[in-house]
Design a protein around this motif. Structure first.
Motif, mmCIF file in Angstrom:
data_model
loop_
_atom_site.group_PDB
_atom_site.id
_atom_site.type_symbol
_atom_site.label_atom_id
_atom_site.label_comp_id
_atom_site.label_asym_id
_atom_site.label_seq_id
_atom_site.Cartn_x
_atom_site.Cartn_y
_atom_site.Cartn_z
ATOM 1 N N VAL A 1 0.859 -1.184 0.000
ATOM 2 C CA VAL A 1 0.000 0.000 0.000
ATOM 3 C C VAL A 1 0.898 1.237 0.000
ATOM 4 O O VAL A 1 1.747 1.395 0.885
ATOM 5 N N GLU A 2 0.707 2.097 -0.993
ATOM 6 C CA GLU A 2 1.463 3.348 -1.070
ATOM 7 C C GLU A 2 0.654 4.450 -0.399
ATOM 8 O O GLU A 2 -0.542 4.584 -0.648
ATOM 9 N N MET A 3 1.325 5.239 0.454
ATOM 10 C CA MET A 3 0.584 6.202 1.266
ATOM 11 C C MET A 3 1.280 7.550 1.329
ATOM 12 O O MET A 3 2.506 7.621 1.450
ATOM 13 N N ASP A 4 0.470 8.612 1.282
ATOM 14 C CA ASP A 4 0.984 9.940 1.582
ATOM 15 C C ASP A 4 0.826 10.168 3.081
ATOM 16 O O ASP A 4 0.465 9.250 3.827
ATOM 17 N N LYS A 56 -2.839 9.596 4.621
ATOM 18 C CA LYS A 56 -3.204 8.186 4.605
ATOM 19 C C LYS A 56 -2.382 7.396 5.622
ATOM 20 O O LYS A 56 -2.875 6.451 6.252
ATOM 21 N N THR A 57 -1.129 7.810 5.807
ATOM 22 C CA THR A 57 -0.270 7.156 6.809
ATOM 23 C C THR A 57 -0.851 7.324 8.205
ATOM 24 O O THR A 57 -0.861 6.378 9.010
ATOM 25 N N MET A 58 -1.353 8.519 8.524
ATOM 26 C CA MET A 58 -1.934 8.754 9.847
ATOM 27 C C MET A 58 -3.179 7.896 10.051
ATOM 28 O O MET A 58 -3.409 7.359 11.137
ATOM 29 N N LYS A 116 5.723 -0.946 10.802
ATOM 30 C CA LYS A 116 5.793 -0.960 9.334
ATOM 31 C C LYS A 116 6.026 0.447 8.778
ATOM 32 O O LYS A 116 6.771 0.629 7.806
ATOM 33 N N VAL A 117 5.387 1.437 9.388
ATOM 34 C CA VAL A 117 5.566 2.821 8.941
ATOM 35 C C VAL A 117 6.994 3.289 9.203
ATOM 36 O O VAL A 117 7.617 3.927 8.343
#
Length: 307
Positions: A190-193, A196-198, A220-221
């Motif tokens: 999953v690609e996240m900005d 989306k990460t939060m 993971k983050v």
């Protein structure tokens, strides 16, 4: 004829001088730019991010770094807003072993019940930071696991979104599918900005593992940030990252420490393993705690010390 040849020679010499002058200006400009980045990084780290703690022996740590021995770093993710000391929302011990180029991330659940160093009472381990800042958090984790910590890094979770956005995006390997109404998280990469990460790290209600699952996503983050940060090749973005970290990150490392870690330990990111401490939940006087058995504490102690 001789005059024409002489004229051509002079013309060639003139263009050579101009070319050399242009190259010289470019080299000087690049040199000044690199120095400005270096100077900004040094000043930001030493003046804004650096925080010395009494619980870590700085001289002993420097001896370890010079000998490229394994190091342990306490990572504190803190939800801290203005006029609020905050509590450590995430606690991880990151172990770096340059001998086999490996990194290990061990998560300590924030509800873990343990003795809080300097207070003589048992409480949730994440309360140590609220009670006594980074120093008490370091001492408490060292006492709980009977390990020696060499550095600490505290990141304000409010700045995590901005950091990811400066990196562009990060990618994680998601293990459960869910939809929060705004984002659809499928199983797999999953690609996240930043936003989306939060959403990814804060979800708990739809995770069958509850807070354990949330802690796994936090790991993971962190791994995604390390990998993306190491792979970003644009030098023009370095000052942006430095500015974000300068307002959201605190550490007992100074700029020279960071340079030494980069030189001696940068390849440890090639082999990353992770683990989360296990225990059983219970309520004491109406408050939920995670009780971690002695066998589990010893297991993690041995993992960190390669026992």
């Amino acid at each position: 004829m001789e005059e024409k040849r002489t004229g051509r020679k002079r013309s060639k010499k003139r263009w050579l001088k101009i070319t050399l002058a242009v190259i010289g200006v470019l080299v000087l400009g690049i040199g000044l730019y690199v120095w400005s980045i270096y100077g900004n990084a040094r000043d930001t780290v030493n003046e804004q991010m650096h925080e010395q703690v009494d619980s870590i022996d700085r001289d002993k740590t420097k001896e370890k770094v010079e000998a490229t021995e394994p190091l342990n770093v306490l990572l504190l993710g803190v939800d801290q807003r203005e006029d609020d000391s905050g509590r450590s929302d995430a606690l991880m011990v990151m172990s770096l072993d340059p001998k086999d180029d490996s990194m290990q991330l061990v998560s300590i659940p924030r509800d873990t019940r343990t003795m809080i160093a300097g207070r003589g009472t048992e409480d949730k381990i994440n309360h140590a930071y609220a009670f006594g800042g980074s120093d008490m958090a370091v001492e408490t984790v060292e006492s709980f696991l009977d390990v020696e910590l060499d550095y600490f890094v505290r990141l304000n979770m409010e700045g995590l979104e901005e950091l990811v956005d400066k990196l562009g995006t990060i990618t994680v390997d998601n293990e459960i599918a869910w939809d929060d109404g705004k984002y659809d998280f499928g199983v797999g990469p999953v690609e996240m900005d930043g936003d989306k990460t939060m959403a990814y790290v804060r979800m708990r209600k739809q995770d069958p593992e509850g807070d354990f699952g949330r802690t796994e996503r936090q790991r993971k983050v962190i791994q995604g940030i390390i990998e993306q940060g190491a792979s970003v090749g644009s030098v023009t973005k370095i000052n942006d990252y430095i500015d974000v970290l300068g307002t959201n990150m605190t550490t007992n490392m100074d700029f020279d420490d960071m340079k030494d870690l980069f030189n001696g330990y940068r390849n440890t990111r090639k082999d990353i393993a992770s683990y989360q401490m296990q225990g059983s939940g219970t309520k004491i006087d109406g408050t939920y705690y995670l009780m971690v058995p002695d066998e589990e504490v010893q297991k993690v102690h041995d993992m960190i010390n390669k026992g």
